[in-house]
Design a protein around this motif. Structure first.
Motif, PDB file in Angstrom:
ATOM      1  N   GLY A 111      -3.464  -1.691 -10.721  1.00 54.95           N
ATOM      2  CA  GLY A 111      -2.915  -2.270 -11.866  1.00 54.95           C
ATOM      3  C   GLY A 111      -1.436  -0.998 -11.606  1.00 54.95           C
ATOM      4  O   GLY A 111      -1.987   0.286 -11.037  1.00 54.95           O
ATOM      5  N   VAL A 112      -0.266  -0.766 -12.677  1.00 55.34           N
ATOM      6  CA  VAL A 112       0.176   0.876 -12.622  1.00 55.34           C
ATOM      7  C   VAL A 112       0.613   1.028 -13.942  1.00 55.34           C
ATOM      8  O   VAL A 112       1.073   0.030 -15.211  1.00 55.34           O
ATOM      9  N   VAL A 113       0.675   1.972 -14.918  1.00 55.23           N
ATOM     10  CA  VAL A 113       1.359   2.198 -15.324  1.00 55.23           C
ATOM     11  C   VAL A 113       2.852   3.026 -15.237  1.00 55.23           C
ATOM     12  O   VAL A 113       2.658   3.769 -14.053  1.00 55.23           O
ATOM     13  N   LEU A 114       4.133   2.047 -15.920  1.00 57.06           N
ATOM     14  CA  LEU A 114       5.109   3.009 -15.923  1.00 57.06           C
ATOM     15  C   LEU A 114       5.830   3.025 -17.388  1.00 57.06           C
ATOM     16  O   LEU A 114       5.505   2.579 -18.250  1.00 57.06           O
ATOM     17  N   PHE A 128       7.414  -9.901  -8.849  1.00 58.87           N
ATOM     18  CA  PHE A 128       6.601  -9.979  -7.883  1.00 58.87           C
ATOM     19  C   PHE A 128       7.676 -10.696  -6.377  1.00 58.87           C
ATOM     20  O   PHE A 128       7.644 -11.269  -6.659  1.00 58.87           O
ATOM     21  N   ALA A 129       7.025  -9.603  -5.106  1.00 58.71           N
ATOM     22  CA  ALA A 129       7.924 -10.143  -4.207  1.00 58.71           C
ATOM     23  C   ALA A 129       7.052 -11.582  -4.055  1.00 58.71           C
ATOM     24  O   ALA A 129       7.891 -12.623  -3.822  1.00 58.71           O
ATOM     25  N   ASP A 130       6.025 -11.973  -4.624  1.00 57.83           N
ATOM     26  CA  ASP A 130       5.868 -13.761  -4.171  1.00 57.83           C
ATOM     27  C   ASP A 130       6.182 -14.529  -5.526  1.00 57.83           C
ATOM     28  O   ASP A 130       5.822 -15.743  -5.969  1.00 57.83           O
ATOM     29  N   LEU A 150      -1.834  -5.088  -9.244  1.00 62.18           N
ATOM     30  CA  LEU A 150      -0.591  -4.204  -8.786  1.00 62.18           C
ATOM     31  C   LEU A 150       0.110  -4.872  -7.378  1.00 62.18           C
ATOM     32  O   LEU A 150      -0.005  -6.147  -7.359  1.00 62.18           O
ATOM     33  N   PRO A 151       1.644  -5.126  -7.454  1.00 60.32           N
ATOM     34  CA  PRO A 151       2.257  -5.685  -7.144  1.00 60.32           C
ATOM     35  C   PRO A 151       1.962  -6.092  -5.587  1.00 60.32           C
ATOM     36  O   PRO A 151       1.657  -5.071  -5.317  1.00 60.32           O
ATOM     37  N   PRO A 152       2.397  -6.898  -5.047  1.00 62.35           N
ATOM     38  CA  PRO A 152       2.062  -7.265  -3.825  1.00 62.35           C
ATOM     39  C   PRO A 152       3.257  -6.984  -3.001  1.00 62.35           C
ATOM     40  O   PRO A 152       3.946  -6.020  -2.965  1.00 62.35           O
ATOM     41  N   PRO A 153       2.987  -6.587  -1.659  1.00 64.65           N
ATOM     42  CA  PRO A 153       4.024  -5.704  -1.003  1.00 64.65           C
ATOM     43  C   PRO A 153       4.961  -6.730  -0.299  1.00 64.65           C
ATOM     44  O   PRO A 153       5.193  -8.269  -0.726  1.00 64.65           O
ATOM     45  N   PRO A 165       5.392   2.555  -1.773  1.00 64.96           N
ATOM     46  CA  PRO A 165       4.374   3.254  -2.470  1.00 64.96           C
ATOM     47  C   PRO A 165       3.048   3.309  -3.430  1.00 64.96           C
ATOM     48  O   PRO A 165       2.655   4.314  -3.900  1.00 64.96           O
ATOM     49  N   LEU A 166       3.626   1.867  -3.993  1.00 62.42           N
ATOM     50  CA  LEU A 166       2.394   2.292  -5.257  1.00 62.42           C
ATOM     51  C   LEU A 166       1.393   1.671  -4.820  1.00 62.42           C
ATOM     52  O   LEU A 166       0.612   2.276  -5.510  1.00 62.42           O
ATOM     53  N   ARG A 167       1.607   0.702  -3.897  1.00 60.11           N
ATOM     54  CA  ARG A 167       0.169   0.176  -3.007  1.00 60.11           C
ATOM     55  C   ARG A 167      -0.478   1.251  -2.060  1.00 60.11           C
ATOM     56  O   ARG A 167      -1.396   1.618  -2.617  1.00 60.11           O
TER      57      ARG A 167
END
Length: 218
Positions: free
Chosen positions: A67-70, A115-117, A171-174, A199-201
């Motif tokens: 995941g990510v902290v924004l 997300f992209a999905d 974590l966001p998908p591609p 960049p996040l991935r």
């Protein structure tokens, strides 16, 4: 004998390892960032929405494998300081997930990601992973079937700026990561901004465990 730079402290003689016998709590990987992983920072600066008196931004990210902290930031032009205080006071109880959104006024700040999905999560979602978990399943063994977004730690305010860290899982998908924001009371129209999740991935792949794995822990 080496003399320490620091003066002696009354608790230096205590055996803290022996005293701390409480086992660490079992934390679900979707609930918050792991405490034993060093995240990879990403220099992210994204304007989510703007009006004549307000700007909402994402300023920086700390990326973990799952995941990510924004860093959600709001800047306002209110004068005097008492008017800013009132805006920030409302933000501090109504910007995020869980109980934090219950006091949201009809025209308050709302934001979210797609997300992209096609999966979405917003600050208005009436959903709590904690209540959705089957009672017979342990928290550490259960995974929600939708993204999770929640506030972390304390709110920071300084001058005309308000900020708080927000945990986004998974974590966001591609592909494109769409960020949407609106704040009717502040004149911020619904605004959508897309960034590349690449960049996040890439940063997630560089995040590393803080401690070496002890064979006895396996």
């Amino acid at each position: 004998m080496t003399v320490s730079f620091f003066p002696s402290f009354p608790g230096d003689e205590l055996d803290w390892v022996t005293l701390d016998v409480t086992p660490p709590p079992l934390i679900s990987r979707w609930d918050c960032p792991p405490g034993d992983v060093r995240p990879e920072p990403v220099a992210l600066s994204v304007e989510l929405g703007r009006s004549a008196s307000t700007v909402v931004l994402i300023e920086g990210a700390r990326v973990y494998p799952d995941g990510v902290v924004l860093r959600l930031t709001v800047r306002v032009r209110e004068q005097p300081a008492e008017l800013r205080r009132r805006v920030f006071q409302q933000l501090s109880v109504s910007h995020g997930r869980g109980m934090l959104h219950l006091a949201l006024p009809p025209g308050g700040l709302r934001w979210g990601v797609e997300f992209a999905d096609g999966q979405r999560v917003t600050s208005l979602d009436d959903y709590s992973p904690h209540t959705d978990r089957p009672p017979e399943v342990m928290p550490a063994d259960w995974v929600p079937d939708r993204p999770v977004m929640r506030g972390l730690g304390r709110v920071d305010t300084f001058g005309a700026a308000w900020a708080r860290d927000i945990w986004l899982w998974p974590l966001p998908p591609p592909g494109p990561l769409r960020l949407v924001c609106a704040w009717p009371d502040r004149g911020v129209p619904e605004t959508a901004t897309s960034i590349d999740a690449g960049p996040l991935r890439d940063a997630a792949a560089r995040a590393r465990p803080e401690w070496p794995v002890d064979p006895e822990d396996r």
